[in-house]
Motif scaffolding. Structure first.
Motif, mmCIF file in Angstrom:
data_model
loop_
_atom_site.group_PDB
_atom_site.id
_atom_site.type_symbol
_atom_site.label_atom_id
_atom_site.label_comp_id
_atom_site.label_asym_id
_atom_site.label_seq_id
_atom_site.Cartn_x
_atom_site.Cartn_y
_atom_site.Cartn_z
ATOM 1 N N UNK A 152 1.028 -1.230 -0.021
ATOM 2 C CA UNK A 152 -0.069 -0.001 -0.025
ATOM 3 C C UNK A 152 1.061 1.370 -0.045
ATOM 4 N N UNK A 153 0.458 2.283 -0.818
ATOM 5 C CA UNK A 153 1.176 3.384 -0.726
ATOM 6 C C UNK A 153 -0.014 4.575 -1.063
ATOM 7 N N UNK A 154 0.330 5.843 -0.597
ATOM 8 C CA UNK A 154 -0.407 7.036 -0.918
ATOM 9 C C UNK A 154 -0.219 7.622 -2.010
ATOM 10 N N UNK A 155 -1.291 7.716 -2.866
ATOM 11 C CA UNK A 155 -0.652 8.105 -4.224
ATOM 12 C C UNK A 155 -1.871 9.385 -4.565
ATOM 13 N N UNK A 156 -3.004 9.649 -3.846
ATOM 14 C CA UNK A 156 -3.861 10.612 -4.195
ATOM 15 C C UNK A 156 -3.727 11.810 -3.250
ATOM 16 N N UNK A 157 -3.682 12.845 -3.468
ATOM 17 C CA UNK A 157 -4.044 13.932 -2.561
ATOM 18 C C UNK A 157 -5.220 14.982 -2.937
ATOM 19 N N UNK A 158 -6.072 15.329 -2.016
ATOM 20 C CA UNK A 158 -7.298 16.083 -2.066
ATOM 21 C C UNK A 158 -6.804 17.641 -1.659
ATOM 22 N N UNK A 159 -7.062 18.406 -2.624
ATOM 23 C CA UNK A 159 -6.967 20.191 -2.286
ATOM 24 C C UNK A 159 -8.215 20.506 -2.404
ATOM 25 N N UNK A 160 -8.797 21.112 -1.097
ATOM 26 C CA UNK A 160 -9.892 21.848 -1.046
ATOM 27 C C UNK A 160 -9.897 23.298 -1.456
ATOM 28 N N UNK A 161 -10.507 23.647 -2.469
ATOM 29 C CA UNK A 161 -10.436 25.093 -3.045
ATOM 30 C C UNK A 161 -11.642 25.533 -3.390
ATOM 31 N N UNK A 162 -12.642 25.346 -2.461
ATOM 32 C CA UNK A 162 -14.029 25.973 -2.802
ATOM 33 C C UNK A 162 -14.558 26.935 -2.064
ATOM 34 N N UNK A 163 -13.764 27.210 -1.145
ATOM 35 C CA UNK A 163 -14.159 28.092 -0.216
ATOM 36 C C UNK A 163 -14.462 29.532 -0.753
ATOM 37 N N UNK A 164 -14.884 30.498 0.102
ATOM 38 C CA UNK A 164 -15.167 31.796 -0.444
ATOM 39 C C UNK A 164 -14.005 32.888 -0.027
ATOM 40 N N UNK A 165 -13.029 32.452 0.516
ATOM 41 C CA UNK A 165 -11.854 33.307 0.937
ATOM 42 C C UNK A 165 -12.358 34.619 1.318
ATOM 43 N N UNK A 166 -13.196 34.684 2.520
ATOM 44 C CA UNK A 166 -13.868 36.290 2.816
ATOM 45 C C UNK A 166 -12.801 37.085 3.521
ATOM 46 N N UNK A 167 -11.809 36.216 3.989
ATOM 47 C CA UNK A 167 -10.408 37.193 4.789
ATOM 48 C C UNK A 167 -9.865 37.930 3.656
ATOM 49 N N UNK A 168 -9.918 37.541 2.526
ATOM 50 C CA UNK A 168 -8.973 38.189 1.327
ATOM 51 C C UNK A 168 -10.123 39.164 0.506
ATOM 52 N N UNK A 169 -11.423 39.334 0.901
ATOM 53 C CA UNK A 169 -12.174 40.196 0.062
ATOM 54 C C UNK A 169 -11.610 41.666 -0.004
ATOM 55 N N UNK A 170 -11.656 42.448 -0.996
ATOM 56 C CA UNK A 170 -12.317 42.123 -2.039
ATOM 57 C C UNK A 170 -11.400 41.338 -3.339
ATOM 58 N N UNK A 171 -10.076 41.281 -3.016
ATOM 59 C CA UNK A 171 -9.395 40.660 -3.880
ATOM 60 C C UNK A 171 -10.081 39.567 -4.445
ATOM 61 N N UNK A 172 -10.669 38.432 -3.476
ATOM 62 C CA UNK A 172 -10.666 37.175 -3.841
ATOM 63 C C UNK A 172 -12.204 37.028 -4.394
ATOM 64 N N UNK A 173 -12.825 38.213 -4.595
ATOM 65 C CA UNK A 173 -14.244 38.412 -5.273
ATOM 66 C C UNK A 173 -14.010 37.707 -6.683
ATOM 67 N N UNK A 174 -12.982 38.132 -7.465
ATOM 68 C CA UNK A 174 -12.566 37.635 -8.800
ATOM 69 C C UNK A 174 -11.341 36.745 -9.013
ATOM 70 N N UNK A 175 -10.471 36.705 -8.053
ATOM 71 C CA UNK A 175 -9.415 35.712 -8.124
ATOM 72 C C UNK A 175 -9.454 34.968 -7.001
ATOM 73 N N UNK A 176 -9.467 33.557 -7.156
ATOM 74 C CA UNK A 176 -9.416 32.603 -6.005
ATOM 75 C C UNK A 176 -8.258 32.717 -5.055
ATOM 76 N N UNK A 177 -8.150 32.668 -3.757
ATOM 77 C CA UNK A 177 -7.119 32.927 -3.059
ATOM 78 C C UNK A 177 -5.991 31.832 -3.477
ATOM 79 N N UNK A 178 -6.496 30.531 -3.783
ATOM 80 C CA UNK A 178 -5.535 29.489 -4.191
ATOM 81 C C UNK A 178 -4.583 29.955 -5.381
ATOM 82 N N UNK A 179 -5.071 30.942 -6.060
ATOM 83 C CA UNK A 179 -4.304 31.374 -7.386
ATOM 84 C C UNK A 179 -3.616 32.810 -7.225
ATOM 85 N N UNK A 180 -3.639 33.218 -5.826
ATOM 86 C CA UNK A 180 -2.875 34.489 -5.454
ATOM 87 C C UNK A 180 -1.417 34.113 -5.757
#
Ligand code: UTP
Length: 290
Positions: free
Chosen positions: A1-29
């Motif tokens: 057995x080995x670990x070969x998959x990783x989940x990256x949750x990126x569906x949040x609203x990023x409210x702490x970084x508004x208004x920048x994250x209104x149009x640009x996801x914080x994951x892409x900053x």
């Protein structure tokens, strides 16, 4: 057995970084010239992961656009003699399979991970929060090894001053931290008051989870902040199965808020082979003005 998959949750609203994250996801900053999400993918690949599942929201299409082929740009770069940059763009997502799962209503981190269930399948998998940067694959790699050897879930840990713990998930150790930084965990609590905190060991945004966590996630009821909390599903695992933490003194940046993001940009920027000297000169000039 080995670990070969990783989940990256990126569906949040990023409210702490508004208004920048209104149009640009914080994951892409950008962290200098690379999106934070890319650095986290590089970390996962460095730990042996070959399949990334990004949990995205359909209201953040630019995350998928980052992985799409950009032929006109590549052709233009090649014809203008910038083949090195064309190669960099072509390399995005080439060394790893990228899949998408969707969470259209951001109901919490536990729910986001649950949305990846079908894509992950019945095997252990890593979870990396893309707004936390570690800069090294060593922690995740050690966590994968501990998951394989114990057969149970593993969380990344960092020791911080006790007075600062109430912003984090905190563990109750079930024994001593061993020479490899591995510690058995009896329980976890999300954002405890300092006086109630069971230790000074916080859970940082890296997890390696056994697939039974999906059953605990399916049974979740709204917890802290009315959200479906991953920590609550991990508590179920910790109560019934081997459950460990790996403690490292990692340099960790929280890029989900403007100050943490800027700290990451400056520190990582100073180390950048191309831009580092210029950034240092600018910072020195600014500081001399005081
Ligand atoms: P955060 O809580 O830091 O992200 O979750 P957020 O909710 O987007 O940010 P704020 O608090 O409003 O500023 C950590 C990661 O988990 C993802 C986020 O996109 C982030 O990358 N997440 C969070 C989801 O995918 N779904 C959720 O329901 C919550």
């Amino acid at each position: 057995m080995r670990v070969h998959t990783a989940v990256i949750p990126a569906a949040g609203l990023g409210t702490r970084f508004l208004p920048a994250t209104k149009a640009v996801p914080k994951e892409l900053l950008p962290i200098i010239d690379v999106p934070a999400l890319q650095l986290v993918i590089d970390e996962a690949v460095g730990a042996g992961i070959d399949h990334i599942v990004i949990v995205n929201s359909r209201s953040k299409p630019s995350i998928e656009a980052y992985f799409a082929e950009s032929r006109p740009v590549i052709d233009k770069l090649i014809s203008s003699g910038r083949g090195d940059m064309a190669e960099r763009l072509q390399a995005i997502g080439r060394d790893v399979q990228i899949s998408f799962a969707y969470q259209d209503d951001p109901r919490g981190l536990g729910h986001a991970v649950g949305c990846a269930r079908e894509t992950v399948g019945d095997e252990p998998f890593a979870v990396l929060l893309p707004d936390e940067l570690m800069g090294t694959s060593e922690l995740l790699s050690a966590m994968c090894d501990v998951c394989v050897s114990t057969g149970g879930s593993v969380v990344g840990l960092k020791r911080i001053p006790r007075d600062d713990v109430s912003a984090y998930g905190v563990i109750t150790p079930a024994g001593e931290v061993d020479a490899d930084g591995v510690v058995a965990i009896a329980d976890l609590v999300e954002k405890p008051a300092v006086a109630d905190a069971p230790s000074d060991l916080i859970v940082i945004g890296r997890y390696v989870l056994t697939p039974d966590v999906f059953e605990a996630i399916a049974d979740l009821r709204p917890g802290a902040g009315g959200e479906l909390q991953l920590t609550d599903a991990l508590r179920v695992q910790a109560a019934s199965r081997p459950f460990h933490g790996v403690l490292r003194d990692v340099r960790r940046f929280d890029t989900g808020n403007p100050v943490g993001w800027l700290a990451a940009v400056v520190e990582i920027g100073l180390e950048h082979p191309t831009y580092g000297p210029g950034i240092r000169a600018e910072l020195e000039r600014l500081l001399r003005r005081d």
